[in-house]
Design a protein around this motif. Structure first.
Motif, PDB file in Angstrom:
ATOM      1  N   ILE A   1     -11.748 -13.034 -10.164  1.00 39.77           N
ATOM      2  CA  ILE A   1     -10.403 -12.877 -10.727  1.00 39.77           C
ATOM      3  C   ILE A   1     -10.253 -11.446 -11.273  1.00 39.77           C
ATOM      4  N   LEU A   2     -11.313 -10.954 -11.903  1.00 48.78           N
ATOM      5  CA  LEU A   2     -11.269  -9.598 -12.469  1.00 48.78           C
ATOM      6  C   LEU A   2     -11.110  -8.523 -11.391  1.00 48.78           C
ATOM      7  N   THR A   3     -11.566  -8.818 -10.166  1.00 48.85           N
ATOM      8  CA  THR A   3     -11.453  -7.801  -9.112  1.00 48.85           C
ATOM      9  C   THR A   3     -10.053  -7.752  -8.485  1.00 48.85           C
ATOM     10  N   ILE A   4      -9.216  -8.741  -8.798  1.00 50.40           N
ATOM     11  CA  ILE A   4      -7.868  -8.783  -8.189  1.00 50.40           C
ATOM     12  C   ILE A   4      -7.086  -7.479  -8.420  1.00 50.40           C
ATOM     13  N   PRO A   5      -6.998  -6.992  -9.665  1.00 49.80           N
ATOM     14  CA  PRO A   5      -6.227  -5.750  -9.854  1.00 49.80           C
ATOM     15  C   PRO A   5      -6.812  -4.563  -9.089  1.00 49.80           C
ATOM     16  N   SER A   6      -8.104  -4.600  -8.800  1.00 48.26           N
ATOM     17  CA  SER A   6      -8.729  -3.478  -8.102  1.00 48.26           C
ATOM     18  C   SER A   6      -8.594  -3.569  -6.590  1.00 48.26           C
ATOM     19  N   LEU A   7      -8.449  -4.771  -6.070  1.00 40.97           N
ATOM     20  CA  LEU A   7      -8.406  -4.918  -4.614  1.00 40.97           C
ATOM     21  C   LEU A   7      -7.050  -5.403  -4.106  1.00 40.97           C
ATOM     22  N   LEU A   8      -6.590  -6.494  -4.711  1.00 45.55           N
ATOM     23  CA  LEU A   8      -5.362  -7.103  -4.190  1.00 45.55           C
ATOM     24  C   LEU A   8      -4.126  -6.243  -4.470  1.00 45.55           C
ATOM     25  N   PHE A   9      -4.029  -5.693  -5.680  1.00 42.22           N
ATOM     26  CA  PHE A   9      -2.839  -4.901  -6.037  1.00 42.22           C
ATOM     27  C   PHE A   9      -2.696  -3.658  -5.153  1.00 42.22           C
ATOM     28  N   PRO A  10      -3.754  -2.830  -5.023  1.00 44.52           N
ATOM     29  CA  PRO A  10      -3.581  -1.672  -4.124  1.00 44.52           C
ATOM     30  C   PRO A  10      -3.305  -2.087  -2.690  1.00 44.52           C
ATOM     31  N   TYR A  11      -3.913  -3.214  -2.251  1.00 44.36           N
ATOM     32  CA  TYR A  11      -3.673  -3.678  -0.882  1.00 44.36           C
ATOM     33  C   TYR A  11      -2.208  -4.032  -0.702  1.00 44.36           C
ATOM     34  N   MET A  12      -1.653  -4.759  -1.687  1.00 43.15           N
ATOM     35  CA  MET A  12      -0.250  -5.175  -1.569  1.00 43.15           C
ATOM     36  C   MET A  12       0.686  -3.973  -1.549  1.00 43.15           C
ATOM     37  N   LEU A  13       0.417  -3.008  -2.423  1.00 42.77           N
ATOM     38  CA  LEU A  13       1.282  -1.826  -2.487  1.00 42.77           C
ATOM     39  C   LEU A  13       1.182  -0.996  -1.206  1.00 42.77           C
ATOM     40  N   TYR A  14      -0.035  -0.894  -0.685  1.00 44.03           N
ATOM     41  CA  TYR A  14      -0.238  -0.138   0.554  1.00 44.03           C
ATOM     42  C   TYR A  14       0.445  -0.841   1.717  1.00 44.03           C
ATOM     43  N   ASN A  15       0.232  -2.148   1.760  1.00 43.11           N
ATOM     44  CA  ASN A  15       0.763  -2.939   2.860  1.00 43.11           C
ATOM     45  C   ASN A  15       2.289  -3.000   2.838  1.00 43.11           C
ATOM     46  N   LYS A  16       2.839  -3.007   1.636  1.00 40.90           N
ATOM     47  CA  LYS A  16       4.290  -3.072   1.485  1.00 40.90           C
ATOM     48  C   LYS A  16       4.929  -1.846   2.154  1.00 40.90           C
ATOM     49  N   SER A  17       4.375  -0.684   1.826  1.00 46.99           N
ATOM     50  CA  SER A  17       4.900   0.555   2.381  1.00 46.99           C
ATOM     51  C   SER A  17       4.627   0.637   3.885  1.00 46.99           C
ATOM     52  N   LYS A  18       3.404   0.235   4.262  1.00 44.61           N
ATOM     53  CA  LYS A  18       3.016   0.319   5.669  1.00 44.61           C
ATOM     54  C   LYS A  18       3.902  -0.562   6.542  1.00 44.61           C
ATOM     55  N   SER A  19       4.102  -1.809   6.101  1.00 42.62           N
ATOM     56  CA  SER A  19       4.896  -2.730   6.924  1.00 42.62           C
ATOM     57  C   SER A  19       6.351  -2.281   6.982  1.00 42.62           C
ATOM     58  N   ARG A  20       6.826  -1.668   5.899  1.00 40.95           N
ATOM     59  CA  ARG A  20       8.212  -1.184   5.882  1.00 40.95           C
ATOM     60  C   ARG A  20       8.432  -0.131   6.964  1.00 40.95           C
ATOM     61  N   TYR A  21       7.476   0.799   7.093  1.00 36.44           N
ATOM     62  CA  TYR A  21       7.665   1.878   8.061  1.00 36.44           C
ATOM     63  C   TYR A  21       7.190   1.542   9.465  1.00 36.44           C
ATOM     64  N   THR A  22       6.268   0.610   9.578  1.00 40.30           N
ATOM     65  CA  THR A  22       5.866   0.260  10.949  1.00 40.30           C
ATOM     66  C   THR A  22       6.902  -0.664  11.573  1.00 40.30           C
ATOM     67  N   LYS A  23       7.585  -1.440  10.729  1.00 42.55           N
ATOM     68  CA  LYS A  23       8.641  -2.323  11.251  1.00 42.55           C
ATOM     69  C   LYS A  23       9.810  -1.503  11.773  1.00 42.55           C
ATOM     70  N   SER A  24      10.265  -0.561  10.928  1.00 42.97           N
ATOM     71  CA  SER A  24      11.433   0.220  11.335  1.00 42.97           C
ATOM     72  C   SER A  24      11.104   1.091  12.552  1.00 42.97           C
ATOM     73  N   LYS A  25       9.797   1.376  12.718  1.00 43.79           N
ATOM     74  CA  LYS A  25       9.383   2.148  13.873  1.00 43.79           C
ATOM     75  C   LYS A  25       9.621   1.349  15.164  1.00 43.79           C
ATOM     76  N   LYS A  26       9.297   0.045  15.076  1.00 43.93           N
ATOM     77  CA  LYS A  26       9.479  -0.824  16.249  1.00 43.93           C
ATOM     78  C   LYS A  26      10.952  -0.947  16.601  1.00 43.93           C
ATOM     79  N   ASN A  27      11.805  -1.027  15.565  1.00 44.05           N
ATOM     80  CA  ASN A  27      13.239  -1.174  15.802  1.00 44.05           C
ATOM     81  C   ASN A  27      13.759   0.104  16.444  1.00 44.05           C
TER      82      ASN A  27
END
Lengths: 182, 183
Positions: B157-183
């Protein structure tokens, strides 16, 4: 790049901002994020040391404080290095998508030069944010993985202080070392 | 001659076995299932009291004095009594204790006082003894033997802020721009 930027006074404010956007320097906000993440992730193993290895936290607190500060320094160094490499890669990958987004937002309202500047600026911003988070994730994964491997498997039967010292040297040292090779 | 002696011994043992005592006779075993004895870790002692006699044992008083010092009784009674234990029957008594200090401790027998029959005086009987128990320190137990399931859960549980949070923030931006790229 940073040195050239200081010497050359012929750039306009906008151009300077663009240059800053693509310089390897991390913004102060980024640095704060790096330090907070570095300090947090190096504190997490203390839980395992105290609970699983029965590290005498009260008696040997000084080593934990020293270990935490040194590791945090190593990790933020690694974060910065990986971020710089990733930022360039991500900026290249996002060029098309960011151009499309910015063009859709401002369209033909602005001059071509202005549009290009905006695209560049936005690309830098997106790449900066994405690379910051990627770098934190990447380095934290390696750090925690190596820490667990050494502390819980390889150095399992060592005395708590020796276990802590060597595990963190290997984990934080490797993370900082790997980050320089890229 | 030796062989004859052995036969004679077996014969006498069988003869004794056949002649079960007419009055009550209590045998007590004292056992623990706990393999690792550690400071501040609960352990259960089980006492089995068998009446191998032909009549009921009366006013049975059980007294365990081994845990008076350096031990804490978690549950069960160190002193208890039964008014009657029927012939060919048994009683099971359990005490949960925890050692308060590490080191070697001699755990001797529990004492049982009872009357073998209505007309007889109280007799004293002893349980089997555990012998010397080597109690390991609590830190050693926690380091080498405890499971730490909850500790590991908290660690993840303690590792969540170190792994899950950066992953979510990275993925959020990545999916936003890779999606619009496909369109």
């Amino acid at each position: 790049m940073a040195r050239g930027q200081k010497k050359n006074t012929g750039f306009s404010e906008k151009e300077l901002e663009l240059l800053r956007n693509f310089s390897p320097n991390t913004s102060s906000k980024g640095m704060a994020v790096f330090w907070i993440h570095a300090l947090y992730v190096v504190i997490v193993p203390i839980w395992i040391q105290a609970r699983v290895h029965q590290y005498p936290v009260g008696e040997q607190m000084i080593y934990l404080v020293l270990g935490t500060l040194l590791q945090a320094f190593a990790l933020q160094f690694a974060y910065k290095n990986v971020k710089n490499v990733q930022k360039e890669k991500i900026a290249l990958q996002r060029t098309e998508a960011v151009s499309a987004e910015v063009t859709a937002q401002v369209g033909t309202k602005v001059a071509r030069q202005e549009l290009e500047d905006r695209i560049l600026w936005r690309k830098g911003e997106v790449a900066e944010n994405e690379s910051i988070h990627f770098s934190i994730l990447y380095n934290n994964c390696i750090y925690l993985g190596l820490y667990l491997l050494f502390s819980v498997i390889f150095f399992k039967n060592w005395a708590p202080l020796t276990n802590y010292t060597f595990s963190i040297i290997v984990a934080a040292g490797a993370v900082a070392g790997i980050s320089r090779t890229k | 001659m030796k062989l004859f002696g052995i036969f004679a011994l077996i014969g006498s043992a069988l003869a004794e076995e056949q002649a079960a005592p007419t009055e009550a006779r209590l045998l007590v075993s004292k056992k623990t299932e706990t393999k690792i004895l550690a400071e501040n870790v609960d352990m259960t002692f089980t006492y089995k009291i068998y009446n191998i006699g032909q009549s009921a044992a009366l006013d049975v008083e059980f007294n365990e004095e081994n845990f008076a010092k350096d031990w804490a009784v978690v549950s069960g009674d160190v002193k208890t009594s039964w008014s009657k234990i029927e012939p060919d029957s048994s009683v099971v008594h359990e005490i949960v204790v925890k050692p308060l200090k590490a080191g070697a401790q001699n755990i001797t027998s529990a004492v049982l006082n009872y009357r073998p029959s209505e007309s007889e005086e109280t007799v004293r009987s002893f349980s089997s003894d555990y012998g010397v128990a080597n109690i390991i320190p609590e830190t050693e137990y926690l380091r080498n033997h405890a499971s730490h399931g909850v500790d590991w859960l908290i660690f993840f549980i303690l590792t969540i802020p170190s792994l899950l949070f950066p992953y979510m923030l990275y993925n959020k931006s990545k999916s936003r721009y890779t999606k619009s790229k496909k369109n």
